[in-house]
Design an enzyme around this catalytic site. Sequence first.
Site, PDB file in Angstrom:
ATOM      1  N   TYR A  18       7.791   2.511   6.696  1.00  0.00           N
ATOM      2  CA  TYR A  18       9.190   2.567   6.434  1.00  0.00           C
ATOM      3  C   TYR A  18       9.715   3.662   5.724  1.00  0.00           C
ATOM      4  O   TYR A  18       8.847   4.791   5.463  1.00  0.00           O
ATOM      5  CB  TYR A  18       9.274   1.145   5.561  1.00  0.00           C
ATOM      6  CG  TYR A  18       8.737   1.085   4.080  1.00  0.00           C
ATOM      7  CD1 TYR A  18       8.198   2.175   3.457  1.00  0.00           C
ATOM      8  CD2 TYR A  18       8.842  -0.268   3.509  1.00  0.00           C
ATOM      9  CE1 TYR A  18       7.676   2.044   2.261  1.00  0.00           C
ATOM     10  CE2 TYR A  18       8.369  -0.334   2.329  1.00  0.00           C
ATOM     11  CZ  TYR A  18       7.778   0.664   1.647  1.00  0.00           C
ATOM     12  OH  TYR A  18       7.219   0.615   0.383  1.00  0.00           O
ATOM     13  N   GLU A  19      10.960   3.643   5.617  1.00  0.00           N
ATOM     14  CA  GLU A  19      11.683   4.744   5.231  1.00  0.00           C
ATOM     15  C   GLU A  19      11.675   6.119   6.139  1.00  0.00           C
ATOM     16  O   GLU A  19      11.644   7.326   5.852  1.00  0.00           O
ATOM     17  CB  GLU A  19      11.537   5.317   3.791  1.00  0.00           C
ATOM     18  CG  GLU A  19      11.224   4.331   2.822  1.00  0.00           C
ATOM     19  CD  GLU A  19      12.778   3.343   2.733  1.00  0.00           C
ATOM     20  OE1 GLU A  19      13.945   3.920   3.459  1.00  0.00           O
ATOM     21  OE2 GLU A  19      12.840   2.341   2.120  1.00  0.00           O
ATOM     22  N   GLY A  20      11.423   5.809   7.445  1.00  0.00           N
ATOM     23  CA  GLY A  20      11.211   6.732   8.420  1.00  0.00           C
ATOM     24  C   GLY A  20       9.630   6.923   8.742  1.00  0.00           C
ATOM     25  O   GLY A  20       8.912   7.116   7.964  1.00  0.00           O
TER      26      GLY A  20
END
Length: 614
Positions: free
Chosen positions: A449-451
Amino acid sequence: MSAGINTYKTDLREIFFTLFEQFGFGQVAGQAPYDAWGSDEARAVLSETYRFAREVLGPLNSVGDREGCRVENGSVLTPTGFKDAWKKLYEQGFKTVSVSPEHGGQGAPMMLQVTVEELLSGSNSAFNMYPGLAFGAAEVIAECGTKEQQHQYVERMLNGTWGGTMCLTEPHAGSDVGAAKSTARRNGDGTYSIKGTKIFISGGDHDMAENVIHLVLARIDGAAPGTKGLSLFIVPKLRINADGSAGKANDVSVGSIEHKMGINGSATCVLNFGESDGCLGELVGTVEHVGMSQMFKMMNGARIAVGIQGVSLAAAAYYNALDYAKDRKQGSHFTKWKDPTAPRAAIIEHPDVRRMLLDMKAHVEGIRALIIKLAHHLDKARQLAGKDDEAATYHKGQVELLTPLVKSYGSDQAYRICSQAIQVYGGAGYIQDYPVEQYTRDSKIFSIYEGTNHIQAMDLVGRKLGQAGGMFFQQFMGDVGSFVEAHRENPVYGDAVKSLASAQEALMSSAMMLFGWSQDGGKFPLIPLSANRFLNMMSEVAVGWLLLDAALIADKAAAALSADHPDRAFYDGKKFSALFYARNVLPGVEQAARLIALEDTSPVDISDAAFGGV
């Protein structure tokens, strides 16, 4: 493992060393804008945070994992104890340590906040995601919102009255944010009617705060396709009354909660906006179609926070494994392995267990140093802004450069280290009687997550290396090079420093190769094929450098101590962390550079059919 029993542990002495001795917190604190802070205050905050982490959050970690979250009457209910912990967290001010006094915070350097966050996240990562997201969303509004929006939302989100989220991902578009289909229709009163579905929304709903403020990316009717047409909207779960209180429902509904591998105490929601055409939002600020740039202000902070999550669980896994290894007796000492009558030895005496523990120790200490170094750059950039713009630009550039390293290397290593902790335990580590199996499950999401970490790698090689004409990367390499030149003849660490120099040279040769490929369209596929490897190489150079720097500082401090001083063993540990990493990790940077130079394109050359399958 019984619910309600704390298993969290870390080493405050190690954190104090990195913060105060290696990165000079006392030289940053005490000067504007951190005038009210000093080392004594920081030590007190960290000691109290650790107490809170062990007494309040730690016992709830397994509770959240076992119970998870549930939806009742359209609202999410969090695990037993979470609501009370939320109240205590904000009463004691742990989440506002670095927040500006303008918004009700305490104005400390970011170096202190990241260490506070490590303690909170390490004790209960799932719980700490809720206030972390509210913090990030509030920062976006504080920086990009109108004065009215700042007044309306920021302080309430920072003091725990309201929660917050970031809503990017949609069912048909994971990392491809530009494919978002959520819409925003202008209304005559300046509001927008929001419609769409977002998935994987961490903390998408909960019962700990009286309202949840969503930051939603959506496309205004008629806007351009792709990311350039997206705008960012403030969409409260409950509409805001004229007096600023939470009012009636805003047509934001929880479709479901995802059933996950880990972080079960965090409600990962499907959110539906405007199913009944009654969802209203307001544009963040006054300019349409700049949603991605606004959201990235939150994303960059979130990526740093993921790195903190990584080191927090890696450290917790390491210290639990270390204690187990000291206590668990199995087999005889390796010098007496042929003697069946030899006494059973603690497994920490077995060479391979010692190797695993030292590997974990070195990586935890190095990644923590990398995070605090990034925070140090943030603090110096803020201090120097308007006073020495050239120096401030240098520090800002290093923050840009190090962010993908902190996120990716911190998260990849967290999962590996937690898994290695299970190996130290043996079969006991695979069962729920011990915390390391939960740490391993919880930590896997960090690289996603978060890229995803490949997005971080492409951000590094496709954007960060070339920023300011490559100046920021050159400055990083110059900092490493200066360290090498100053210490390559050190009688204890000379060979290790030379290994760092070789790794630095290999990194530079790979950077030049990437640049050459970027100028040759036919070789462009080699960039995404090599990006992850390059990011890992750069992370290892950075961590190797910081571990050697720490070892030299520790040696100097140890020389001033008496032979029986208890800190001598601690400082000796810094030496072996650095030497182990230099001897066992840094040589891999050179090998990785050789692999990049092979220009292997087999992953793109192979046909889809040749992969096999049925």
